[in-house]
Scaffold this active site. Structure first.
Site, PDB file in Angstrom:
ATOM      1  N   LYS A   1      10.772  -7.418  10.719  1.00 30.05           N
ATOM      2  CA  LYS A   1      11.678  -7.474   9.683  1.00 30.05           C
ATOM      3  C   LYS A   1      13.381  -7.262  10.370  1.00 30.05           C
ATOM      4  CE  LYS A   1       9.221  -4.303   6.285  1.00 30.05           C
ATOM      5  NZ  LYS A   1       7.839  -3.833   7.098  1.00 30.05           N
TER       6      LYS A   1
ATOM      7  N   LYS B   1      12.095   1.984   8.858  1.00 29.78           N
ATOM      8  CA  LYS B   1      11.330   1.143   8.658  1.00 29.78           C
ATOM      9  C   LYS B   1      10.446   0.245   9.817  1.00 29.78           C
ATOM     10  CE  LYS B   1      12.162  -1.159   4.496  1.00 29.78           C
ATOM     11  NZ  LYS B   1      13.041  -2.358   3.982  1.00 29.78           N
TER      12      LYS B   1
ATOM     13  N   GLY C   1       3.876  -2.805   3.003  1.00 30.31           N
ATOM     14  CA  GLY C   1       2.837  -1.990   2.160  1.00 30.31           C
ATOM     15  C   GLY C   1       3.249  -0.378   2.262  1.00 30.31           C
ATOM     16  N   GLY C   2       4.697  -0.403   2.664  1.00 34.41           N
ATOM     17  CA  GLY C   2       4.943   1.266   2.732  1.00 34.41           C
ATOM     18  C   GLY C   2       4.796   1.944   3.872  1.00 34.41           C
TER      19      GLY C   2
ATOM     20  N   HIS D   1      13.284  -2.862  -7.420  1.00 35.43           N
ATOM     21  CA  HIS D   1      12.486  -3.596  -6.470  1.00 35.43           C
ATOM     22  C   HIS D   1      12.003  -4.992  -7.018  1.00 35.43           C
ATOM     23  CE1 HIS D   1       9.307  -3.990  -3.206  1.00 35.43           C
ATOM     24  NE2 HIS D   1       9.423  -5.046  -3.566  1.00 35.43           N
TER      25      HIS D   1
ATOM     26  N   GLU E   1      11.116 -10.586  -1.366  1.00 32.62           N
ATOM     27  CA  GLU E   1      11.431  -9.148  -1.751  1.00 32.62           C
ATOM     28  C   GLU E   1      12.874  -8.779  -1.645  1.00 32.62           C
ATOM     29  OE1 GLU E   1       8.656  -6.343  -1.560  1.00 32.62           O
ATOM     30  OE2 GLU E   1       6.926  -7.396  -1.162  1.00 32.62           O
TER      31      GLU E   1
ATOM     32  N   ARG F   1       2.061 -14.356   2.585  1.00 34.74           N
ATOM     33  CA  ARG F   1       0.873 -14.446   2.015  1.00 34.74           C
ATOM     34  C   ARG F   1       0.706 -14.424   0.508  1.00 34.74           C
ATOM     35  NH1 ARG F   1       0.459  -9.230   0.282  1.00 34.74           N
ATOM     36  NH2 ARG F   1       1.488  -7.610   1.609  1.00 34.74           N
TER      37      ARG F   1
END
Length: 674
Positions: free
Chosen positions: A121, A163, A169-170, A213, A280, A302
């Site tokens: 990230k 993060k 996926g959190g 989001h 995102e 993906r």
């Protein structure tokens, strides 16, 4: 699109509903499919649907679905020409993608180089910033020493987010609201990231107030084309896990939609993206809910779980697009040919208990009733009634997707479809989803990503017992008993015998029948007078007159104290469920004169495993003093960490848990001195 066969044989390196989804598209295209399965999935639906299936190891993902070598061996053995990784497991593993190509097979996904650029990230944010894509202010540096991270956190300001730099996926994500909370949150985040993704690097970024989001579906091909397929909004989240997805977003204006679509394509081009991906974004809004700006979050390299929402509004099969692009074909459509027809919404039915902190569940699906599929309703599932939800994988039972001409109509479709769902066996989140679909934050299109966590009590079922729904459940049982008595009499040698009438009549007093149910562990007793659809019910000192009751086609209609009502009914000897179109009541019929044994609540001196799982951390030590609520053990189950805490102040008497071991549900892990 061409009509030639894209591949002769495709191996699906995944399980569950995505494996079934890919198999069905391949079958439509005339492609032979090969499935792989773990010991826990020997009887799974994707194994039954595929043309051939091969075992690849034990039930834990690392012993099966994460074994790239075993999957490649099956591909070679079966003659597969391509591998579809689905989502999760190896789908975003660049080393696996390289190994697939090195074996002479097509990887149905992006290039490994693109994955590596997005695998971090931190690196992804730097790359997007250079490409002119807006990013959230923060720290993405390689120096991960606690002192440096704490200093950078103070510079960014609070609230802020930690993060995991690798993964999604959190998992490995924490909100920190003050500097004195930072170190504990950092430790927890790094541990979870290490367990989930194998790496504990983190990044820091400013926490956006009232965030929405929005994600943009992108597609690229090997001919230099890149387009987007419009947006999905996923702002309804709980602990960063998406709960409801929809397209189009009720937030975006046409101008902002174009800006974000252009930014998503720029992001895809920046990493030379091929195949399906999702860019995102987080959208910042003001106090009135109007968007004020958007920022890049990440690219999921993906196909995503919520891709059916895009398929429903575009009329496209994204898996087919994946296959065609992987076979070297150009994108089937140009940007200006992508349509957006109507509104689609997706929710996920999970085996979990919302009232127990959404604790994942497991066990046999004794009953699984889902709505019929048609032009407005779609079900993507990897299980059927009788299958088992295992502890080793995500506890999703099915995805429910609805489509209609506009958002209000789609929400109405969703509510109707949820009312037709029933799951028995493990607990489920159906009632939670039903309340969600009616909540003003959803119907008004104003929900932000933190709303559910702030107001969770608004979405949980009301604990009180609805008097009319209880009466409907009782009447359904009475009518069923009467019909069973008539059927038995008709099959007997004396079909007209008055003793065959199930009306409770006895010499000396009017007919009376007693019924008992369990509701949330409490016994509910009723007395019923009457038969044939007309009754007087007595419960808790109150009476209700029910007249004209009829049970037909899974629905009960009657007049309750004069008011006509209709309930959907689903029952068997072990449960009775009634639904008034907005809420459901689930009861367990029990013997009237035999009190059920009270559940062992484990007193106040034991810490037990709430479900099967693996012990991650043991903090308790024999002889140590603990306070109520203090964390003593952490277990991992169904891809999430569960913190187990001391039930009261006391001293540790015994520790029976060891880090790394698997424990069964209700296993005693720690005891306190009496």
């Amino acid at each position: 699109m061409t009509d030639r066969k894209l591949f002769d044989t495709v191996l699906i390196a995944n399980r569950g509903e995505i494996a079934c989804r890919v198999i069905r598209t391949c079958r439509r295209l005339g492609i032979r499919t090969v499935a792989v399965f773990s010991e826990a999935d020997a009887d799974a639906q994707h194994v039954r649907l595929a043309d051939v299936a091969y075992p690849i190891g034990g039930p834990r993902p690392q012993d099966s679905y994460l074994r790239g070598d075993a999957i490649l061996e099956v591909a070679n053995q079966s003659g597969a020409q391509a591998i579809h990784p689905g989502y999760g497991f190896l789908s975003e593993n660049a080393d696996f993608a390289d190994a697939v190509e090195a074996a002479g097979l097509a990887f149905i996904g992006p290039r490994a180089a693109s994955m590596r650029k997005m695998g971090s990230k931190a690196g992804a944010k730097d790359l997007m910033h250079a490409a002119g894509v807006p990013v959230v202010p923060g720290y993405t540096g390689a120096d991960q020493s606690p002192d440096v991270l704490a200093r950078e956190a103070a510079r960014i300001g609070f609230p802020m987010m930690i993060k995991a730099a690798h993964g999604g996926g959190g998992k490995g994500m924490r909100i920190v609201r003050a500097l004195d909370e930072f170190m504990a949150s950092l430790e927890s985040c790094q541990r979870e990231a290490k367990n989930a993704f194998g790496r504990d690097r983190v990044l820091l970024e400013r926490y956006i107030g009232h965030p929405r989001h929005i994600e943009i579906q992108v597609f690229g091909d090997t001919h230099g084309h890149a387009i987007h397929l419009n947006e999905r909004e996923c702002s309804a989240q709980r602990r960063y896990q998406k709960v409801l997805e929809e397209s189009p977003s009720p937030l975006l204006t046409p101008e902002l939609r174009k800006q974000m679509g252009d930014a998503a394509v720029a992001a895809a081009r920046a990493i030379d993206y091929v195949n399906a991906g999702t860019v995102e974004f987080i959208v910042e809004s003001d106090g009135d809910g109007k968007p004020t700006g958007f920022y890049f979050m990440e690219i999921n390299t993906r196909l995503q779980v919520e891709h059916p929402v895009t398929e429903m509004v575009t009329g496209l099969d994204l898996v087919e697009w994946q296959l065609r692009v992987a076979a070297g074909e150009p994108l089937p459509l140009a940007q200006d040919a992508i349509r957006q027809d109507g509104h689609a919404i997706e929710v996920r039915l999970y085996a979990e208990d919302p009232e127990a902190g959404f604790l994942p569940g497991s066990g046999k699906l004794e009953r699984l009733r889902l709505p019929a599929q048609d032009a407005h309703v779609r079900i993507d599932s990897g299980v059927v009634a009788g299958d088992t939800v295992t502890i080793f994988y995500d506890p999703m039972i099915a995805k429910l997707i609805v489509h209609d001409a506009d958002r209000p109509s789609a929400l109405a479709r969703l509510r109707e479809a949820l009312a037709q769902c029933e799951i028995a066996g493990p607990k489920s989140n159906i009632e939670f989803l039903e309340r969600l679909a009616r909540h003003p934050a959803i119907t008004g299109g104003t929900i932000d990503t933190a709303y559910l966590d702030r107001h969770l009590d608004e979405f949980l079922p009301a604990p009180e017992l609805d008097r009319t729904a209880l009466a409907a459940a009782a009447i359904a049982q009475l009518l069923a008993q009467e019909q069973a008595a008539r059927d038995a009499a008709a099959a007997s040698t004396d079909p007209t015998s008055p003793w065959a009438i199930a009306d409770g009549w006895r010499l000396g007093h009017a007919g009376k029948r007693d019924l008992a149910f369990l509701h949330r562990g409490e016994r509910v007793l009723l007395a019923a007078h009457g038969s044939g659809g007309d009754y007087r019910l007595e419960h808790d000192g109150a009476t209700m007159e029910v007249t004209g009751a009829r049970l037909a086609d899974g629905a009960l209609s009657a007049r309750f104290d004069g008011d006509g009502r209709r309930f959907l009914v689903d029952f068997d000897p072990h449960r009775t469920v009634v639904h008034d179109g907005a809420r459901r009541l689930r009861l367990a019929p029990v013997a009237v004169y035999r009190p059920e044994a009270a559940a062992d609540t484990a007193g106040g001196h034991r810490v037990t495993a709430p479900m099967p799982g693996r012990v991650v951390v043991v903090k308790a030590k024999p002889g140590a003093d603990v306070r109520a609520g203090e964390e003593v053990v952490v277990i991992e189950a169904m891809k999430m960490e569960l913190s187990l805490k001391a039930p009261r102040d006391g001293r540790i008497a015994e520790v029976r848990a060891t880090a790394g071991e698997f424990v069964d549900a209700d296993a005693v892990l720690v005891t306190l001195e009496a």
